[in-house]
Design an enzyme around this catalytic site. Structure first.
Site, short mmCIF file in Angstrom:
data_model
loop_
_atom_site.label_atom_id
_atom_site.label_comp_id
_atom_site.label_asym_id
_atom_site.label_seq_id
_atom_site.Cartn_x
_atom_site.Cartn_y
_atom_site.Cartn_z
N LYS A 179 53.70 -5.45 36.52
CA LYS A 179 52.36 -5.36 37.13
C LYS A 179 51.47 -4.42 36.33
O LYS A 179 50.30 -4.71 36.09
CB LYS A 179 52.49 -4.86 38.58
CG LYS A 179 51.15 -4.47 39.19
CD LYS A 179 51.29 -3.77 40.53
CE LYS A 179 51.73 -2.34 40.49
NZ LYS A 179 50.68 -1.30 40.46
N ASN A 180 52.02 -3.27 35.93
CA ASN A 180 51.18 -2.27 35.28
C ASN A 180 50.89 -2.56 33.81
O ASN A 180 50.15 -1.84 33.16
CB ASN A 180 51.79 -0.86 35.46
CG ASN A 180 51.64 -0.40 36.91
OD1 ASN A 180 50.90 -1.00 37.69
ND2 ASN A 180 52.34 0.66 37.27
N CYS B 171 43.45 6.73 47.67
CA CYS B 171 44.75 6.08 47.75
C CYS B 171 45.71 7.06 48.36
O CYS B 171 45.61 8.26 48.15
CB CYS B 171 45.20 5.66 46.37
SG CYS B 171 46.85 4.97 46.36
N ARG C 66 41.94 10.00 43.51
CA ARG C 66 41.91 9.00 42.44
C ARG C 66 40.82 9.40 41.44
O ARG C 66 39.82 8.70 41.29
CB ARG C 66 41.63 7.64 43.08
CG ARG C 66 41.84 6.47 42.22
CD ARG C 66 43.31 6.24 41.93
NE ARG C 66 43.42 5.22 40.89
CZ ARG C 66 43.51 5.53 39.61
NH1 ARG C 66 43.52 6.77 39.21
NH2 ARG C 66 43.61 4.55 38.73
N ASP D 118 57.02 6.33 39.69
CA ASP D 118 57.07 5.08 40.45
C ASP D 118 58.47 4.71 40.94
O ASP D 118 58.64 3.72 41.66
CB ASP D 118 56.49 3.92 39.62
CG ASP D 118 54.99 4.04 39.45
OD1 ASP D 118 54.36 4.84 40.17
OD2 ASP D 118 54.44 3.34 38.58
N ARG E 203 51.42 -5.89 47.12
CA ARG E 203 50.52 -5.48 46.02
C ARG E 203 51.24 -5.50 44.68
O ARG E 203 50.60 -5.71 43.65
CB ARG E 203 50.03 -4.04 46.27
CG ARG E 203 48.79 -3.91 47.10
CD ARG E 203 48.28 -2.49 47.06
NE ARG E 203 48.29 -1.98 45.71
CZ ARG E 203 48.59 -0.72 45.36
NH1 ARG E 203 48.88 0.16 46.28
NH2 ARG E 203 48.58 -0.35 44.10
N1 EPU Z 1 44.26 12.02 36.69
C1 EPU Z 1 43.15 12.84 36.65
N2 EPU Z 1 41.98 12.33 36.15
C2 EPU Z 1 41.90 11.05 35.67
C3 EPU Z 1 43.03 10.22 35.71
C4 EPU Z 1 44.21 10.74 36.23
O1 EPU Z 1 43.20 13.98 37.08
O2 EPU Z 1 40.80 10.67 35.22
C5 EPU Z 1 45.52 12.55 37.24
C6 EPU Z 1 46.02 11.73 38.43
O3 EPU Z 1 45.44 12.15 39.63
C7 EPU Z 1 47.51 11.99 38.38
C8 EPU Z 1 47.79 12.14 36.89
O4 EPU Z 1 46.53 12.40 36.28
O5 EPU Z 1 47.82 13.19 39.05
C9 EPU Z 1 48.42 10.94 36.22
O6 EPU Z 1 47.72 9.78 36.60
P1 EPU Z 1 47.57 8.50 35.65
O7 EPU Z 1 46.15 8.39 35.25
O8 EPU Z 1 48.61 8.52 34.59
O9 EPU Z 1 47.91 7.34 36.69
P2 EPU Z 1 47.25 5.92 36.65
O10 EPU Z 1 46.99 5.54 35.27
O11 EPU Z 1 46.16 5.86 37.64
C10 EPU Z 1 49.44 4.52 36.40
C11 EPU Z 1 50.14 3.46 37.21
C12 EPU Z 1 50.72 4.10 38.46
C13 EPU Z 1 51.69 5.19 38.02
C14 EPU Z 1 50.98 6.21 37.13
C15 EPU Z 1 51.89 7.28 36.57
C16 EPU Z 1 48.84 1.48 36.66
C17 EPU Z 1 47.91 0.43 37.10
N3 EPU Z 1 49.16 2.42 37.55
O12 EPU Z 1 48.42 5.03 37.24
O13 EPU Z 1 51.41 3.08 39.16
O14 EPU Z 1 52.22 5.85 39.14
O15 EPU Z 1 50.36 5.54 36.01
O16 EPU Z 1 52.90 6.71 35.82
O17 EPU Z 1 49.32 1.46 35.54
C18 EPU Z 1 52.32 1.99 41.03
O18 EPU Z 1 52.57 1.02 40.31
O19 EPU Z 1 52.80 2.12 42.20
C19 EPU Z 1 51.48 3.06 40.53
C20 EPU Z 1 50.87 3.94 41.34
#
Ligand code: EPU
Length: 418
Positions: A22-23, A117, A122, A306, A398
């Protein structure tokens, strides 16, 4: 709202096939907006978040054809609406993934801020700062992020303050069409980032270092079409690995990439599971009583956040005390009170959960709060004595493709109740 009725106690046995990730599917679908030629994507899992992303691409002006085998063909000949409206993306965390591609392709983008979320705030500050480094002018108002780059994006040097998976992907997708060189430091090294880079490279992008902390991109003026098969879902495969272990079963997971799960496999072996691996399969078997081990979630190649909720469920069946530390998201222990209602002994102290096992779990009505927490409750229900009614399984829908059919195929007693 659908529920799962699960009767626990049976060890799972047999073989199960892994779906596409998915990711990976989410960013590669977004990447298809970068070319005016058709992009064919294979092994796309048909789960709810992907349905939402496909709807969004259609709204942007692309044609999106989906067939039963998971092949999706996206043709974004022109982008009529470089926008991600709230009505479409409110249920999906990953809406910011179209920000980079839209502004790179059209010079402007208007994207609804991702909805709150359950697992944590987020923020998208890292995405925004990174795109500003490429010359985009960005402001936020009325719940939307608006980005403009009237004369196109320009390459730049970016060091992320903290590692972000979709932030890295978003910036990478913008940088491939920016003029000149972009260097991304402290980049995420997740296999999904590498998958996006591989697709972009096939489309004609010039990228080096994907999978390491420094990615270098030489911008090109346009990208062509491509035909790409996405990687297997390591989180789904890891969930089935834990399902085999928690039920004391004998499960072979096919079509996966064990290299993407080394941290999980190592820890499960330390906990006493017997795990064999081949190039694209894993086999888990019971090997006596499970022992507790400590675990901390870290960015790849560390233990994935995850899989934290599922691993925590496993530790309720291990002898001894296990410390589980969550370092990526601030609120990712919502499965804990529900597991407690099934008889698990867990205490939360800040970012740590302390699990005392092994507990005899008993079936109970429980409620899902997010995607991976749902998986944790289902795993616990599979080993609990008696019936569990797992509510709000739309969270499962989802991100897990045909989860109940796959578990039933391994002998689980699980039915969907409308
Ligand atoms: N963060 C910030 N600012 C930003 C972006 C992120 O502070 O602009 C923080 C977040 O709040 C978090 C940390 O940085 O504490 C890491 O977040 P990241 O951006 O890596 O997460 P993401 O890219 O939003 C993806 C996966 C998630 C997975 C995380 C961590 C996708 C679509 N989602 O999220 O997947 O948990 O990386 O590996 O790729 C899931 O599949 O259940 C899921 C939540």
């Amino acid at each position: 709202m659908d529920k799962f009725l699960i009767r626990g106690g049976a060890p799972l046995a047999g073989e199960v096939q892994t779906s596409g990730a998915k990711n990976s599917a989410l960013p590669v679908l977004a990447a298809s907006l970068l070319s005016s030629e058709p992009v064919t994507l294979r092994r796309i899992p048909q789960v709810r978040d992907i349905g939402t992303m496909q709807k969004l691409l259609r709204y942007n002006g692309a044609t999106v054809d989906v067939d039963d085998s998971g092949t999706v063909r996206v043709h974004a000949a022109t982008i009529a609406n470089p926008e991600a409206p709230y009505e479409i993306v409110k249920t999906m965390r990953a809406s910011s993934l179209v920000l980079g591609p839209l502004v790179a392709r059209t010079g402007r983008a208007r994207v609804s801020m991702p909805g709150g979320c359950a697992i944590g705030a987020r923020p998208i500050n890292l995405h925004v700062n990174a795109l500003e480094s490429l010359g985009a002018r960005i402001h936020q108002e009325h719940g939307y992020v608006e980005a403009r780059a009237d004369n196109g994006l320009k390459g730049g040097k970016i060091k992320f303050d903290r590692i972000t998976v979709t932030g890295t992907e978003d910036l990478l997708m913008a940088a491939v069409l920016a003029e000149g060189e972009t260097v991304i430091d402290n980049a995420a090294r997740e296999p999904e980032v590498v998958d996006v880079a591989n697709l972009l490279t096939q489309m004609g992008a010039k990228i080096e270092g994907a999978g390491t902390s420094t990615i270098t991109v030489q911008g090109v003026s346009s990208l062509k079409g491509a035909d790409h098969t996405i990687i297997p879902d390591r989180i789904e495969a890891g969930t089935f690995l834990i399902a085999g272990a928690i039920t004391g079963g004998d499960v072979r997971i096919n079509g996966c990439n064990p290299e993407h799960l080394m941290a999980t496999i190592d820890l499960m072996r330390q906990a006493g599971s017997l795990i064999e691996t081949g190039e694209d399969w894993m086999h888990v078997r019971k090997n006596g009583q499970l022992r507790s081990v400590d675990m901390t979630t870290v960015e790849y190649p560390g233990f994935a956040t995850d899989l934290q909720a599922q691993f925590l469920a496993l530790m309720t069946q291990a002898e001894g005390i296990s410390l589980i530390e969550e370092t990526i998201f601030e609120n990712r222990f919502m499965h804990v009170p529900e597991l407690g209602r099934m008889g698990a002994k867990i205490r939360i102290e800040g970012r740590r959960a302390i699990v005392a096992g092994a507990s005899k779990l008993s079936g109970a009505p429980v409620t899902c709060s997010d995607l991976r927490a749902s998986a944790s409750l289902i795993l616990a229900a599979l080993v609990a004595e008696g019936e569990s009614l797992v509510d709000r399984v739309y969270h499962v829908d989802r991100g897990y493709e045909n989860l109940e059919q796959k578990l039933a195929g391994l002998g689980a007693s699980i039915t969907r109740v409308a």
